[in-house]
Design a protein around this motif. Structure first.
Motif, PDB file in Angstrom:
ATOM      1  N   UNK A  30       0.853  -1.190   0.000  1.00 26.41           N
ATOM      2  CA  UNK A  30       0.000   0.000   0.000  1.00 26.41           C
ATOM      3  C   UNK A  30       0.887   1.238   0.000  1.00 26.41           C
ATOM      4  N   UNK A  31       0.301   2.369  -0.385  1.00 26.87           N
ATOM      5  CA  UNK A  31       1.044   3.627  -0.417  1.00 26.87           C
ATOM      6  C   UNK A  31       1.447   4.047   0.991  1.00 26.87           C
ATOM      7  N   UNK A  32       2.570   4.766   1.086  1.00 25.14           N
ATOM      8  CA  UNK A  32       3.113   5.212   2.362  1.00 25.14           C
ATOM      9  C   UNK A  32       3.009   6.730   2.492  1.00 25.14           C
ATOM     10  N   UNK A  33       3.045   7.201   3.738  1.00 28.30           N
ATOM     11  CA  UNK A  33       3.058   8.638   4.011  1.00 28.30           C
ATOM     12  C   UNK A  33       4.498   9.134   3.909  1.00 28.30           C
ATOM     13  N   UNK A  34       4.813  10.013   2.942  1.00 31.57           N
ATOM     14  CA  UNK A  34       6.203  10.470   2.779  1.00 31.57           C
ATOM     15  C   UNK A  34       6.783  11.100   4.036  1.00 31.57           C
ATOM     16  N   UNK A  35       5.970  11.853   4.776  1.00 32.36           N
ATOM     17  CA  UNK A  35       6.485  12.530   5.969  1.00 32.36           C
ATOM     18  C   UNK A  35       6.909  11.531   7.043  1.00 32.36           C
ATOM     19  N   UNK A  36       6.231  10.383   7.105  1.00 26.93           N
ATOM     20  CA  UNK A  36       6.540   9.421   8.164  1.00 26.93           C
ATOM     21  C   UNK A  36       7.899   8.765   7.972  1.00 26.93           C
ATOM     22  N   UNK A  37       8.414   8.759   6.740  1.00 32.19           N
ATOM     23  CA  UNK A  37       9.696   8.104   6.473  1.00 32.19           C
ATOM     24  C   UNK A  37      10.846   8.784   7.195  1.00 32.19           C
ATOM     25  N   UNK A  38      10.688  10.064   7.527  1.00 32.34           N
ATOM     26  CA  UNK A  38      11.768  10.770   8.218  1.00 32.34           C
ATOM     27  C   UNK A  38      12.041  10.167   9.592  1.00 32.34           C
ATOM     28  N   UNK A  39      11.069   9.443  10.147  1.00 36.54           N
ATOM     29  CA  UNK A  39      11.262   8.815  11.453  1.00 36.54           C
ATOM     30  C   UNK A  39      12.336   7.736  11.409  1.00 36.54           C
ATOM     31  N   UNK A  40      12.626   7.216  10.206  1.00 38.82           N
ATOM     32  CA  UNK A  40      13.622   6.156  10.079  1.00 38.82           C
ATOM     33  C   UNK A  40      15.047   6.697  10.004  1.00 38.82           C
ATOM     34  N   UNK A  41      15.188   7.980   9.653  1.00 37.66           N
ATOM     35  CA  UNK A  41      16.523   8.570   9.521  1.00 37.66           C
ATOM     36  C   UNK A  41      17.199   8.593  10.890  1.00 37.66           C
ATOM     37  N   UNK A  42      18.414   8.083  10.938  1.00 35.52           N
ATOM     38  CA  UNK A  42      19.140   7.995  12.194  1.00 35.52           C
ATOM     39  C   UNK A  42      19.007   6.653  12.881  1.00 35.52           C
ATOM     40  N   UNK A  43      18.097   5.798  12.385  1.00 37.40           N
ATOM     41  CA  UNK A  43      17.972   4.454  12.939  1.00 37.40           C
ATOM     42  C   UNK A  43      19.258   3.676  12.693  1.00 37.40           C
ATOM     43  N   UNK A  44      19.701   2.915  13.677  1.00 39.71           N
ATOM     44  CA  UNK A  44      20.916   2.122  13.498  1.00 39.71           C
ATOM     45  C   UNK A  44      20.768   0.779  14.188  1.00 39.71           C
ATOM     46  N   UNK A  45      21.350  -0.232  13.558  1.00 41.09           N
ATOM     47  CA  UNK A  45      21.444  -1.577  14.119  1.00 41.09           C
ATOM     48  C   UNK A  45      22.908  -1.971  14.022  1.00 41.09           C
ATOM     49  N   UNK A  46      23.612  -1.939  15.145  1.00 43.31           N
ATOM     50  CA  UNK A  46      25.042  -2.188  15.108  1.00 43.31           C
ATOM     51  C   UNK A  46      25.734  -1.125  14.275  1.00 43.31           C
TER      52      UNK A  46
END
Length: 335
Positions: free
Chosen positions: A113-129
């Protein structure tokens, strides 16, 4: 099966259910109605009174079937079966596949399904190891491109998708993650499919990635852009078998089908016909890449297409994205 329904106010409604197998309906953590049974899927065959609260309602259908071929169809309406104003489905987007560019610098996530472009900014800075997300961009069609850092060849991580929502604001399922695997190939899992508005495969109208070839169209078509009769398709992919030896490829089609592996024809039944199986055998080497191409047309009436394979010593199974990858289009991983 899980979905969400939003109601503008507290009210009583009716769930119109069709099931194949046995089903139980749960609303907001409470079971509603008796066990439902159906030999085959008939939308609206069962009607269950359902209390909806104002706001988001959590809907769960628990299914079982002796053969594993369970299915369900659900809609909400009033006592006459009419749509209810102010009652809307809120389906969380579901990740269908993920892929990493050959250099490991970008990942592409595909949702249903389509995504909200503004919500993607929440992923910036996410890190795993050592792996981090430097940028995120939503693209048309439910795609999300991530710019990555620190992803070594061979690395696998499960990236949390916290804060990402659908275009209507519906969040993903709690705890949703995206599997990120840098295999160095840069391929997208699944078949590259092109659908045509004619049976000669000259008028392309739809291109997309499909995890498998296994569809019964009935009297319909695979997409609103494709006509219900007189259409065709071409699938391409890179096949990597797990076992060396003779492999049997079987198509089931209504109507015409033809199949090649590394340009060697295995199936050629390019005729109008009812559902029929055709097979071909080829010797393949484990871990080696082979170019696969299959074409299909449906000239009228019910249609279906399926591609299965039987590996040495194994049982027939539908060929899917665990062994098929697609060479990405030039802009697929573009920032």
């Amino acid at each position: 099966l899980h979905t969400r329904v939003e109601a503008g106010a507290e009210r009583d409604a009716f769930a119109y259910l069709g099931v194949a197998g046995h089903a139980a309906l749960w609303v907001n953590g409470r079971r509603v109605g008796a066990t439902l049974t159906g030999e085959r899927l008939q939308p609206g065959a069962h009607v269950v009174a359902v209390p909806l609260r104002a706001g988001i309602n959590e809907i769960v259908i628990k299914l079982s079937h002796p053969s594993g071929q369970s299915a369900a169809h659900l809609r909400f309406g009033d006592g006459e079966g009419r749509a209810i104003e102010g009652v809307l489905a809120r389906l969380p987007p579901v990740l269908t596949w993920s892929a990493v560019s050959a250099d490991g610098a970008r990942a592409l996530l595909a949702f249903d399904a389509a995504l909200d472009p503004a919500s993607a900014t929440a992923l910036v800075g996410t890190s795993i190891g050592a792996v981090g997300v430097a940028a995120a961009r939503v693209r048309e069609g439910g795609y999300l491109t991530l710019e990555l850092s620190g992803l070594a060849t061979g690395a696998r991580v499960a990236l949390p998708l916290i804060g990402l929502t659908g275009a209507d604001g519906t969040p993903l399922e709690p705890g949703a993650t995206a599997p990120i695997h840098h295999d160095g190939a840069g391929r997208v899992p699944g078949f590259a499919a092109t659908w045509f508005a004619d049976i000669t495969l000259q008028k392309p109208v739809l291109s997309r990635i499909e995890p498998r070839i296994d569809t019964e169209f009935g009297g319909g078509s695979p997409h609103p852009s494709v006509p219900v009769d007189g259409f065709g398709a071409r699938w391409t992919g890179v096949l990597v078998p797990n076992i060396s030896g003779d492999h049997v490829f079987t198509t089931r089609s209504d109507d015409g089908v033809r199949l090649w592996i590394d340009e060697k024809p295995l199936v050629d039944n390019w005729t109008g016909h009812g559902a029929v199986d055709d097979s071909g055998t080829i010797t393949l080497e484990a871990g080696k890449s082979y170019a696969l191409r299959m074409e299909y047309f449906e000239s009228g009436g019910p249609g279906m297409i399926r591609l299965s394979w039987t590996q040495p010593g194994g049982a027939p199974q539908v060929l899917d994205s665990s062994n098929i990858g697609s060479e990405p289009a030039s802009d697929l991983f573009a920032p």
